[in-house]
Scaffold this active site. Structure first.
Site: not given
Ligand code: NAP
Length: 320
Positions: A146, A149-150
Site C-alpha cells: 500500500c 499507507c507506507d
C-alpha cells in the site's frame, strides 16, 4: 442442541467489523463478533493492519501507532461496551430465512451454531502476494502492498513496484513523490493498465520499466536489501538494488462464504446500496474492504463499519 439467537452477528474483526461492534454494543444490541482465525493463507483476526508496522495516517494518533496495537485498541474499546469477540471462523451461512443461520467450525453440522436477526459482513480483502520466501517476513521492513499507507517511509529510496495494472501505475506515480527512483517490473511487455495511466507513468522521468520480468527472490535479513529478477524470455537473472518493494498485483475480497447468498459486483466485491451498507438481502449489511475496491484505507473502512452499525440498528428497530 438449539442455536443461540442474537440481534447482531458481525463477521470479521478489522477496522470495519470492530467499529460496527463498538457502535452496536453502545446501542445495547449485544453484538457477537466472529473475529476469524489465523491461517497459512494470511487470514488474521484484526485484518490487514495486523500485517503492517507503523500507521501514521489514522487520525487521533499524532505520533503514529503500530498496526497491531491499533487493532488491539479497537478490540478493547468494543469489549468495554460488551461486544462478545470470538476467535473463530464462520464456515457456512444461510441467509435465505430469518433469523439468519451461521455455522462456526463444522459446516456439515445439522444445526447452525448461531442465529442472527441481522448480520454485518466485514470479512475484508487480501492483497495478492508473489508468494516468495521472505515476502511476508519483510512486510513493513521494505516490502509493502500500500503506497498510500507506507510511501512516506521511502523518502530517497530506490523502489520497485511489481505489476502492470492501474494499481501498479498509480502506486508508482504516487511513490515518485518520495523515492529516488521507481522501477515498475512487469511480467509481460504490455501493460494491463488504462491508457491514461500508462501515458502518465511513461511521461514521469522518475519511473523506469523492466519488461518481461518476474521477481524470483527477495533479499534481506532485517530489511529489504534487493530483489532478484528474471527475464522470462531470456532466463537472464539480475539483482536490483532496491530498499522498497511494492507488490501491486491486485486484491481479492474475502467473499467465498457468500457465493450464492449475496449479490456481488463484476469484480467479486459485495454489492451494497451506496451510500448505505444494505446488501441485496434485507437484514444483511456489508462494510469495509469486502465491498470497497477503491479506497481501502483503515479510516474509510472504520467509517463504513459505523454506517453498517447504524443501518442495522435502525433496521432492527423497524422490525421489532
Ligand atoms: P489488475 O488490473 O488485476 O492488474 C494486476 C497486474 O498484476 C497485472 O498487470 C498482472 O499481470 C499482474 N500480476 C498478477 N499476478 C501476478 C504475479 N503473480 N506476478 C507478477 N505480476 C502479476 O489489478 P489492479 O491493478 O489492482 O486493478 C484492479 C482493478 O481496479 C482494475 O479494474 C483497475 O482498473 C482498477 N483500478 C483503477 C484505478 C484508477 O482508475 N485510478 C486505480 C487502481 C485500480 P498481467 O497483466 O500479465 O495479467
Amino acid at each position: 442442541m438449539s442455536s443461540e439467537i442474537h440481534d447482531v452477528v458481525i463477521i470479521g474483526s478489522g477496522p470495519a467489523g470492530l467499529t460496527a461492534a463498538i457502535y452496536t454494543a453502545r446501542a445495547g444490541l449485544d453484538p457477537v463478533v466472529i473475529a476469524g482465525e489465523p491461517s497459512s493463507t494470511g487470514d488474521q483476526p484484526g485484518g490487514q493492519l495486523m500485517l503492517t508496522t507503523e500507521v501514521e495516517n489514522y487520525p487521533g494518533f499524532k505520533d503514529g501507532i503500530m498496526g497491531p496495537d491499533l487493532m488491539m485498541e479497537f478490540q478493547e474499546q468494543a469489549k468495554r461496551f460488551g461486544a462478545d469477540i470470538r476467535i473463530d471462523k464462520v464456515t457456512k451461512v444461510d441467509f435465505s430465512n430469518r433469523p439468519f443461520s451461521l455455522w462456526v467450525g463444522d459446516p456439515d453440522a445439522p444445526e447452525p451454531t448461531l442465529k442472527a436477526n441481522s448480520v454485518i459482513v466485514s470479512t475484508g480483502a487480501k492483497a495478492l502476494m508473489l508468494n516468495l520466501e521472505n515476502e511476508t517476513r519483510l512486510i513493513g521492513r521494505g516490502v509493502s502492498t500500500c503506497a498510500t499507507c507506507d510511501g512516506f517511509f521511502f523518502r530517497d529510496h530506490d523502489i520497485a513496484v511489481i505489476g502492470g495494472g492501474d494499481s501498479a501505475l498509480e502506486e508508482a506515480s504516487f511513490l515518485t513523490k518520495f523515492g529516488k527512483s521507481v522501477t515498475i517490473i512487469h511480467r509481460r511487455d504490455e501493460l494491463r493498465a488504462s491508457k491514461i495511466m500508462q501515458d502518465r507513468a511513461m511521461a514521469n522521468p522518475k519511473i523506469k520499466f523492466i519488461w518481461d520480468s518476474t521477481v524470483t527472490e527477495i533479499l534481506g535479513d532485517e530489511q529489504l536489501s534487493g530483489i532478484k529478477i528474471k527475464n522470462v524470455k531470456t532466463d537472464e537473472e539480475t539483482v536490483l538494488d532496491v530498499t522498497g518493494m511494492f507488490v501491486a498485483i491486485g486484491h481479492r475480497p474475502n467473499t467465498d462464504l457468500f457465493k450464492g447468498q449475496l449479490e456481488m459486483r463484476d469484480n467479486g466485491y459485495l454489492a451494497t446500496k451506496a451510500p448505505s451498507s444494505y446488501t441485496d438481502v434485507e437484514g444483511v449489511f456489508a462494510c469495509g474492504d469486502v465491498q470497497d475496491s477503491t479506497y481501502r484505507q483503515a479510516i474509510t473502512s472504520a467509517g463504513s463499519g459505523c454506517v453498517a452499525a447504524i443501518d442495522a440498528e435502525r433496521w432492527l428497530e423497524d422490525q421489532h
